[in-house]
Design a protein around this motif. Sequence first.
Motif, mmCIF file in Angstrom:
data_model
loop_
_atom_site.group_PDB
_atom_site.id
_atom_site.type_symbol
_atom_site.label_atom_id
_atom_site.label_comp_id
_atom_site.label_asym_id
_atom_site.label_seq_id
_atom_site.Cartn_x
_atom_site.Cartn_y
_atom_site.Cartn_z
ATOM 1 N N TYR A 94 0.838 -1.208 0.000
ATOM 2 C CA TYR A 94 0.000 0.000 0.000
ATOM 3 C C TYR A 94 0.871 1.257 0.000
ATOM 4 O O TYR A 94 1.902 1.318 0.681
ATOM 5 C CB TYR A 94 -0.913 -0.003 1.240
ATOM 6 C CG TYR A 94 -1.741 1.244 1.393
ATOM 7 C CD1 TYR A 94 -2.924 1.400 0.692
ATOM 8 C CD2 TYR A 94 -1.306 2.281 2.227
ATOM 9 C CE1 TYR A 94 -3.694 2.561 0.828
ATOM 10 C CE2 TYR A 94 -2.060 3.440 2.367
ATOM 11 C CZ TYR A 94 -3.250 3.574 1.657
ATOM 12 O OH TYR A 94 -3.985 4.723 1.785
ATOM 13 N N ASP A 154 -3.395 5.519 -2.292
ATOM 14 C CA ASP A 154 -4.066 4.426 -2.995
ATOM 15 C C ASP A 154 -5.524 4.327 -2.549
ATOM 16 O O ASP A 154 -5.869 4.587 -1.388
ATOM 17 C CB ASP A 154 -3.364 3.090 -2.697
ATOM 18 C CG ASP A 154 -2.059 2.947 -3.465
ATOM 19 O OD1 ASP A 154 -1.914 3.639 -4.501
ATOM 20 O OD2 ASP A 154 -1.203 2.152 -3.038
ATOM 21 N N ASP A 155 -6.385 3.958 -3.470
ATOM 22 C CA ASP A 155 -7.802 3.777 -3.177
ATOM 23 C C ASP A 155 -7.969 2.537 -2.295
ATOM 24 O O ASP A 155 -7.507 1.444 -2.640
ATOM 25 C CB ASP A 155 -8.567 3.613 -4.489
ATOM 26 C CG ASP A 155 -10.076 3.688 -4.299
ATOM 27 O OD1 ASP A 155 -10.539 3.557 -3.148
ATOM 28 O OD2 ASP A 155 -10.783 3.867 -5.315
ATOM 29 N N LEU A 156 -8.642 2.719 -1.173
ATOM 30 C CA LEU A 156 -8.833 1.589 -0.251
ATOM 31 C C LEU A 156 -9.710 0.502 -0.855
ATOM 32 O O LEU A 156 -9.692 -0.638 -0.372
ATOM 33 C CB LEU A 156 -9.444 2.087 1.068
ATOM 34 C CG LEU A 156 -8.520 2.986 1.915
ATOM 35 C CD1 LEU A 156 -9.270 3.458 3.157
ATOM 36 C CD2 LEU A 156 -7.271 2.232 2.309
ATOM 37 N N ARG A 157 -10.463 0.846 -1.907
ATOM 38 C CA ARG A 157 -11.289 -0.186 -2.540
ATOM 39 C C ARG A 157 -10.439 -1.204 -3.294
ATOM 40 O O ARG A 157 -10.937 -2.267 -3.661
ATOM 41 C CB ARG A 157 -12.280 0.468 -3.509
ATOM 42 C CG ARG A 157 -13.380 1.261 -2.800
ATOM 43 C CD ARG A 157 -14.244 1.990 -3.791
ATOM 44 N NE ARG A 157 -13.497 3.026 -4.516
ATOM 45 C CZ ARG A 157 -14.051 3.853 -5.406
ATOM 46 N NH1 ARG A 157 -15.335 3.741 -5.702
ATOM 47 N NH2 ARG A 157 -13.296 4.755 -6.009
ATOM 48 N N VAL A 199 -7.762 -2.584 -1.908
ATOM 49 C CA VAL A 199 -7.039 -3.389 -0.921
ATOM 50 C C VAL A 199 -7.334 -4.868 -1.158
ATOM 51 O O VAL A 199 -8.488 -5.279 -1.329
ATOM 52 C CB VAL A 199 -7.435 -2.989 0.511
ATOM 53 C CG1 VAL A 199 -6.814 -3.955 1.523
ATOM 54 C CG2 VAL A 199 -6.977 -1.561 0.790
ATOM 55 N N TRP A 254 -7.411 -8.114 0.565
ATOM 56 C CA TRP A 254 -7.407 -8.519 1.961
ATOM 57 C C TRP A 254 -6.726 -9.863 2.177
ATOM 58 O O TRP A 254 -6.079 -10.086 3.208
ATOM 59 C CB TRP A 254 -8.844 -8.567 2.486
ATOM 60 C CG TRP A 254 -9.504 -7.214 2.461
ATOM 61 C CD1 TRP A 254 -10.487 -6.784 1.628
ATOM 62 C CD2 TRP A 254 -9.172 -6.115 3.301
ATOM 63 N NE1 TRP A 254 -10.805 -5.483 1.887
ATOM 64 C CE2 TRP A 254 -10.014 -5.034 2.931
ATOM 65 C CE3 TRP A 254 -8.255 -5.915 4.350
ATOM 66 C CZ2 TRP A 254 -9.952 -3.792 3.544
ATOM 67 C CZ3 TRP A 254 -8.206 -4.683 4.959
ATOM 68 C CH2 TRP A 254 -9.046 -3.632 4.553
ATOM 69 N N THR A 261 -3.180 -9.179 2.284
ATOM 70 C CA THR A 261 -2.880 -8.404 3.490
ATOM 71 C C THR A 261 -2.735 -9.323 4.697
ATOM 72 O O THR A 261 -1.809 -9.173 5.506
ATOM 73 C CB THR A 261 -3.984 -7.375 3.742
ATOM 74 O OG1 THR A 261 -4.031 -6.457 2.633
ATOM 75 C CG2 THR A 261 -3.742 -6.607 5.024
ATOM 76 N N LEU A 273 -0.650 -3.985 4.676
ATOM 77 C CA LEU A 273 -1.701 -3.623 3.738
ATOM 78 C C LEU A 273 -1.195 -3.786 2.312
ATOM 79 O O LEU A 273 -0.162 -3.224 1.932
ATOM 80 C CB LEU A 273 -2.124 -2.170 3.986
ATOM 81 C CG LEU A 273 -3.593 -1.829 3.714
ATOM 82 C CD1 LEU A 273 -4.513 -2.720 4.546
ATOM 83 C CD2 LEU A 273 -3.857 -0.360 4.015
ATOM 84 N N VAL A 288 -2.404 -3.919 -1.952
ATOM 85 C CA VAL A 288 -3.435 -3.487 -2.904
ATOM 86 C C VAL A 288 -3.192 -4.175 -4.238
ATOM 87 O O VAL A 288 -2.084 -4.621 -4.563
ATOM 88 C CB VAL A 288 -3.415 -1.945 -3.100
ATOM 89 C CG1 VAL A 288 -3.756 -1.239 -1.800
ATOM 90 C CG2 VAL A 288 -2.078 -1.481 -3.635
#
Length: 473
Positions: free
Chosen positions: A238, A242-245, A247, A249, A252, A258, A260
């Motif tokens: 990350y 960066d757009d959290l959408r 990510v 998971w 992660t 984190l 992406v």
Amino acid sequence: MRGGTDAPGPTAAGPGPAAAPGAQDGPAQGAGGGLRRAFGGLTTRGRSFLAAGLAAGGCAYVLGQPELLRVGLLLTVLPVVCTVVLHRSRHRVAGSRRLVPPRVPAMSEARVHLRVDNVSRLPTGMLMLQDRVPYVLGPRPRFVLDRVEPGGYREVSYRVRSDLRGRYPLGPLQLRLSDPFGMCELTRSFSGQETLTVVPRVQPLAPVRLSGEAAGHGDSRTRALALAGEDDAIPRGYRHGDDLRRVHWRSTARYGELMVRREEQPQRSRCTVLLDTRATAHRGAGPDSPFEWAVSGAASVAVHMLRRGYGVRLLTDTGDTVPASGGTGGFAGATGDGAGAGLAADLLLDALAVVDHSAGEGLARAQDVLRSGNEGMVVAFLGALDEEDASVVARMRQRAGGAVAFLLDEPAWAAGGGWAGEEDRDGDALDRQRRMLRDAGWTVLRVGPEDSLPGLWSGADRFGARQDTEVAP
């Protein structure tokens, strides 16, 4: 180009590095060697006066005629004084050359502008300018200039034209000076030169759909990279912003930080233009030879594919590539913008301007380069092939997305060009080679002396549809 010289000084500028733009040559040398060279510039008139004066002086001494001695002295002193005055004068003259444009297609004209500035406080006499040009560009231009006032200048221009591609030096500019009585002439040379680049002619081609070309491959100009991993994603760490959408998971949790998903990265379509430069594969010379047809064809296809958004590289039978491998994978114009495509076209045309026959006898080196990876499309301009050459070309198709071969019809060229002294290949061998290439997946176009590249290119359309040609730049 800009340079300067002392005129009418004692010596011409000798050989040495070209003057920098706006720079002037150093002052003329003093007496001595320069003065001796100045006397070497005596014209026929000056030498005649000098000889007549010496003869008159000798006759006056033998005959005891003082009046004849005075005539002899006048005839002898006049060319000597003219030479010394011409040598000692300190007129400074600067010369410059401007070439418009510096790059032209074959059979097109460029204009050379010359300018002479008198940067001294004294007026000049009559000047004669002469510029050195290769004979293929036309006759050597000469100009006679009237007296140039202090601080004044004169401008002249001439045209150059070449039917043959290449790089041609222009200069150095020569200035011939003479005294008012025509007793002595001195030639001075400026140090600057220019280079005229004559590139192959580029013909406009139709945007056809070639066999083996992926649908929309050259139109969309981008493809998504293959995604790997359990859920077809290539994660990265990350970064701030960066757009959290995006990510990922699962990654992660796996890496403890984190992660992406990567954005889809564009990858440009590629095209390799193969040019067979073997001297044994091409006969004839001049602008209408099959080799020049192939060079012009390679230039036209390379520029055409760059306009369609392809990354393009030039490959010869020697294995050399333009641009050299590295960076964008050895493909020019791979940045994706219009400016990059224009610079890439200039790079390829400059390389084709000086390409010449090679001493190679096979195409194995070119095959080794094409074997290195997925090279996309291959467009080949081939000379005369034998069975072994045809087999090598057929194997080049294995890793290419699409393949088009322009194959030299040697019997047709031999009949049209009146070649003699060698036994021409029979048409049956040429047909066998065409079938061999077609069986390997090549689209084979037979090239004769009357065939035009745009017509053959349109015939390569896999759907058989002729489309409007591009507008020439």
